[in-house]
Design a protein around this motif. Structure first.
Motif, PDB file in Angstrom:
ATOM      1  N   ASP A  82      39.047   5.621  73.966  1.00 12.07           N
ATOM      2  CA  ASP A  82      38.515   6.982  73.932  1.00 12.07           C
ATOM      3  C   ASP A  82      37.359   7.178  74.904  1.00 12.07           C
ATOM      4  O   ASP A  82      36.642   8.183  74.848  1.00 12.07           O
ATOM      5  N   ASP A  83      37.155   6.240  75.807  1.00 10.70           N
ATOM      6  CA  ASP A  83      36.053   6.296  76.766  1.00 10.70           C
ATOM      7  C   ASP A  83      36.555   6.874  78.091  1.00 10.70           C
ATOM      8  O   ASP A  83      37.306   6.221  78.827  1.00 10.70           O
ATOM      9  N   VAL A  84      36.159   8.120  78.394  1.00 12.92           N
ATOM     10  CA  VAL A  84      36.645   8.770  79.616  1.00 12.92           C
ATOM     11  C   VAL A  84      35.805   8.418  80.832  1.00 12.92           C
ATOM     12  O   VAL A  84      36.279   8.531  81.974  1.00 12.92           O
ATOM     13  N   ARG A 146      43.056   9.944  76.727  1.00 13.40           N
ATOM     14  CA  ARG A 146      41.726   9.678  76.168  1.00 13.40           C
ATOM     15  C   ARG A 146      40.955  10.942  75.797  1.00 13.40           C
ATOM     16  O   ARG A 146      39.885  10.849  75.188  1.00 13.40           O
ATOM     17  N   LEU A 147      41.471  12.080  76.143  1.00 12.68           N
ATOM     18  CA  LEU A 147      40.761  13.326  75.851  1.00 12.68           C
ATOM     19  C   LEU A 147      40.953  13.737  74.398  1.00 12.68           C
ATOM     20  O   LEU A 147      41.940  13.385  73.762  1.00 12.68           O
ATOM     21  N   PRO A 148      39.999  14.515  73.864  1.00 12.09           N
ATOM     22  CA  PRO A 148      40.196  15.100  72.523  1.00 12.09           C
ATOM     23  C   PRO A 148      41.423  16.017  72.544  1.00 12.09           C
ATOM     24  O   PRO A 148      41.856  16.456  73.617  1.00 12.09           O
ATOM     25  N   ARG A 155      43.943  21.863  79.159  1.00 12.76           N
ATOM     26  CA  ARG A 155      43.818  20.569  79.839  1.00 12.76           C
ATOM     27  C   ARG A 155      44.088  20.702  81.337  1.00 12.76           C
ATOM     28  O   ARG A 155      43.342  20.199  82.173  1.00 12.76           O
ATOM     29  N   ARG A 158      41.266  22.458  83.112  1.00 16.05           N
ATOM     30  CA  ARG A 158      40.102  21.577  83.267  1.00 16.05           C
ATOM     31  C   ARG A 158      40.334  20.556  84.384  1.00 16.05           C
ATOM     32  O   ARG A 158      39.430  20.282  85.166  1.00 16.05           O
ATOM     33  N   SER A 197      32.419  14.154  82.591  1.00 17.39           N
ATOM     34  CA  SER A 197      32.775  13.809  81.207  1.00 17.39           C
ATOM     35  C   SER A 197      32.491  14.978  80.275  1.00 17.39           C
ATOM     36  O   SER A 197      33.306  15.312  79.398  1.00 17.39           O
ATOM     37  N   LEU A 200      35.123  17.779  80.724  1.00 19.16           N
ATOM     38  CA  LEU A 200      36.443  17.527  80.148  1.00 19.16           C
ATOM     39  C   LEU A 200      36.436  17.528  78.627  1.00 19.16           C
ATOM     40  O   LEU A 200      37.433  17.879  77.995  1.00 19.16           O
ATOM     41  N   THR A 201      35.332  17.094  78.043  1.00 24.54           N
ATOM     42  CA  THR A 201      35.294  16.925  76.581  1.00 24.54           C
ATOM     43  C   THR A 201      34.572  18.069  75.874  1.00 24.54           C
ATOM     44  O   THR A 201      34.315  17.985  74.669  1.00 24.54           O
TER      45      THR A 201
END
Length: 206
Positions: A82-84, A146-148, A155, A158, A197, A200-201
């Protein structure tokens, strides 16, 4: 002057013109003049069309970016699912490094930013294939996992805005007068990764 020398002069002129005026608005006659060619049909003689000239400007840097992005992406996949941030660095660091390589690298990034943004609506198969060589699509595929949760429209929007933001930021890092950038390269990259980051999140609108 050899045909290869003439092609290189036309490519350099096209890099400047496409970056400054856009890939559709740049004048082929002006590119011919900037390259010091008297034959008004020099671009068509050596490349055949505007698109093939565009492809020639993108070819060499695309291969350089692709090698570097895939190297960093392999490292990024060692991090948490989950680490972008490390995935974003895999695309951001190579383009910032390319911006350090003089005006050609910066012009290329400006052109790539326009091409990548337009990809949402129209892109020919040859241009799409060359853009794929940069490794950017592979990075986006990993990022998607990895995105929410978010719908495809948000998406994709973005990703399109992110590409333009990152590429333009890297291209503009070095001032036009050639003076030193205001921030060292590693801190610049870290800051750009942090901003990307957050972009995107960010919470998804209703």
């Amino acid at each position: 002057m050899s045909a290869a020398d003439t092609r290189e002069l036309l490519i350099d002129a096209a890099l400047r013109a496409f970056a400054e005026h856009g890939i559709h608005n740049a004048s082929l006659l002006e590119i011919t003049r900037m390259a010091g060619q008297r034959n008004r049909g020099a671009v068509h003689y050596h490349f055949g069309s505007r698109e093939r000239l565009l492809l020639a400007t993108l070819e060499a840097p695309a291969a350089i970016l692709g090698t570097r992005e895939r190297e960093l992406l392999a490292r990024a996949q060692e991090h948490s699912e989950d680490d972008v941030a490390p995935v974003l660095e895999a695309v951001i660091r190579p383009v910032v490094e390319l911006s350090e390589n003089g005006w050609r690298g910066r012009c290329y990034l400006k052109i790539l930013a326009e091409v990548a943004y337009e990809a949402r609506t129209t892109m020919s198969a040859p241009v799409a294939a060359l853009i794929a060589e940069t490794g950017g699509y592979e990075v986006l595929e990993v990022l998607s996992r990895r995105l929410p949760p978010m719908d495809d429209a948000v998406r994709d929007e973005r990703f399109a805005l992110l590409a333009r933001f990152v590429l333009d930021s890297a291209a503009d890092r070095v001032p036009a007068d050639g003076s030193a950038p205001g921030m060292g390269i590693d801190r610049f990259i870290a800051n750009l990764v942090s901003m990307a980051s957050a972009m995107l999140t960010a919470p998804v609108p209703d």
